[in-house]
Write an enzyme that holds these catalytic residues in place. Structure first.
Site, mmCIF file in Angstrom:
data_model
loop_
_atom_site.group_PDB
_atom_site.id
_atom_site.type_symbol
_atom_site.label_atom_id
_atom_site.label_comp_id
_atom_site.label_asym_id
_atom_site.label_seq_id
_atom_site.Cartn_x
_atom_site.Cartn_y
_atom_site.Cartn_z
ATOM 1 N N GLY A 12 41.214 41.686 43.263
ATOM 2 C CA GLY A 12 41.273 41.440 41.820
ATOM 3 C C GLY A 12 42.687 41.480 41.346
ATOM 4 O O GLY A 12 43.254 40.468 40.989
ATOM 5 N N THR A 13 43.256 42.613 41.342
ATOM 6 C CA THR A 13 44.705 42.826 41.431
ATOM 7 C C THR A 13 45.618 42.670 40.251
ATOM 8 O O THR A 13 45.422 41.835 39.364
ATOM 9 C CB THR A 13 45.279 41.875 42.508
ATOM 10 O OG1 THR A 13 44.636 42.144 43.718
ATOM 11 C CG2 THR A 13 46.758 42.093 42.718
ATOM 12 N N THR A 14 46.683 43.506 40.352
ATOM 13 C CA THR A 14 47.894 43.233 39.588
ATOM 14 C C THR A 14 49.038 43.332 40.576
ATOM 15 O O THR A 14 49.192 44.342 41.254
ATOM 16 C CB THR A 14 48.100 44.292 38.494
ATOM 17 O OG1 THR A 14 46.896 44.449 37.776
ATOM 18 C CG2 THR A 14 49.217 43.889 37.562
#
Lengths: 212, 201
Positions: A12-14
């Site tokens: 998903g991430t940043t």
């Protein structure tokens, strides 16, 4: 363009990378999800492709692992055949080639960052479609949408290493607070001529902001 | 059911019950609010929690408030937990072919102070449990946590610890639940409500 298959693991991430005079600072959260289940809460999304070149991976976990492995191989071959390390631009171009040619099958948003002797610190962002952009700082992943304003307001040219670390840590912490697909801890790395210094920020040491 | 996110749990103890829920309200992966109420009081010895679509949680809580107020006016006594459970079940089954997207858990002490918990699916099938009930997006995770942590005859303070730990650790493995928690312990003499700060990610 491809999308995630049901049940596929999603970073998903940043992710984020910032240039400074003498190198780059890269950072990422540590959450991997399958649907809404958190499959791994301590993932390492900062992957080495060469001694002083790293990539930050977002999108499909499998796709980005496969692409990074291939680029790692290409960089090793390059250094053997050319007698010196590839520049960050070359490594980014390798990613671009793979991501653009296979754009229909892949879901990979990658930031390539590192140090080389010709250009010192550089950050290249490779989008889903396979376009490559050199930037002073780059953010990516689903969580990045929540921090565009914060990053635009805070970034300045010519920050020091510590300012870059603080900027990256705060930006990622803000994204983790709002984005469900980002969370866990923060992994950072500082890449300079001297080498790579990795930093781990556990969940209870994240910078805190207004929590409604 | 996975649009707004959220989870609830209820457990039986020794002459007490606990109800707990997370506090997140989101739109898919975006968190909008961290103080969304999912647990509601009917009276001093009866609580319920609602997990699922936010708008249905709110609408149902208002419907139940109306129905139990009218019950009290007509019957001149507060509603029993078992009776309330059936009231909830009927309200949900009325909408069998266009349901409310919410799954309730009910917890309370009956007129003899016997603990009572139950849960329902979105169309009102009641599950009477003798130990604990769960609902929401971290439901499967909560089953695992409760099964491991729960034991019979927990005193109120112990029950609080067990319920809190079960909820906190279950929602930490779910992207769309969490961002804080609220726990109510209901005993014959008092209600203890505590707000927990968990991981805000």
């Amino acid at each position: 363009m491809a999308s995630l298959k049901p049940g596929e693991a999603n970073l998903g991430t940043t992710i984020m990378a910032v240039e400074f005079d003498g190198g780059v600072v890269i950072g990422a959260d540590t959450r991997t999800t399958t649907g809404s289940y958190i499959a791994n809460r301590v993932t390492d999304k900062l992957t080495e492709v060469h001694d002083r070149i790293y990539c930050c991976r977002s999108g499909s976990a499998a796709d980005t692992q496969a692409v990074a492995d291939i680029v790692h191989y290409y960089c090793q071959m390059y250094s053997v055949q050319n007698g010196e390390a590839p520049s960050v631009k070359v490594a980014a171009a390798m990613f671009q080639q793979l991501c653009y040619t296979n754009k229909d099958a892949l879901m990979a948003g990658i930031i390539v960052a590192g140090w080389d002797k010709y250009n010192a610190g550089s950050v290249y962002s490779i989008s889903l479609g396979g376009s490559m952009h050199r930037q002073g700082f780059a953010i990516g992943g689903s969580g990045s949408t929540y921090i565009y304003g914060y990053c635009d307001a805070t970034y300045r040219d010519g920050m020091t290493v510590d300012e870059c670390l603080q900027f990256t840590k705060s930006a990622i912490a803000l994204a983790m607070a709002r984005d469900g697909s980002s969370g866990g801890c923060i992994r950072l790395a500082v890449i300079t001529q001297e080498g790579v210094r990795r930093i781990f920020v556990p969940g209870n040491e994240l910078p805190t902001f207004f929590e409604g | 059911m996975e649009y707004n996110g959220g989870s609830v749990v209820a457990m039986k103890g020794k002459n007490c019950v606990a109800v707990a829920a997370d506090r997140r309200f989101g739109v898919q992966f975006l968190t909008v609010s961290t103080d969304f109420q999912k647990t509601f009081k009917v009276h001093d010895k009866l609580f319920y929690g609602l997990a699922g679509l936010g708008t249905d949680v709110q609408t149902l809580s208002e419907k139940f408030r109306m129905k139990t107020n009218l019950y009290k006016l007509r019957e001149e006594r507060p509603i029993e937990p078992r009776t309330f459970a059936h009231l909830v079940s009927s309200t949900l089954y009325e909408k069998r072919f266009g349901p409310y997207f919410a799954e309730p858990v009910v917890a309370g002490l009956d007129k003899n102070n016997e603990p009572f918990v139950c849960s329902m699916d979105l169309i009102g099938c009641i599950n009477f449990a003798k130990d604990f009930v769960v609902a929401g997006t971290a439901g499967p995770n909560l089953y695992g946590m409760c099964e491991s942590l729960w034991r019979e005859d927990l005193e109120p303070e112990e029950l609080f610890e067990i319920t809190s730990q079960a909820l906190l650790n279950a929602v930490d493995r779910d992207c769309i639940s969490g961002w804080g928690a609220v726990v109510h312990i209901i005993t014959p003499d008092k209600i203890i409500t505590r707000t927990l700060k968990g991981r805000m990610d």
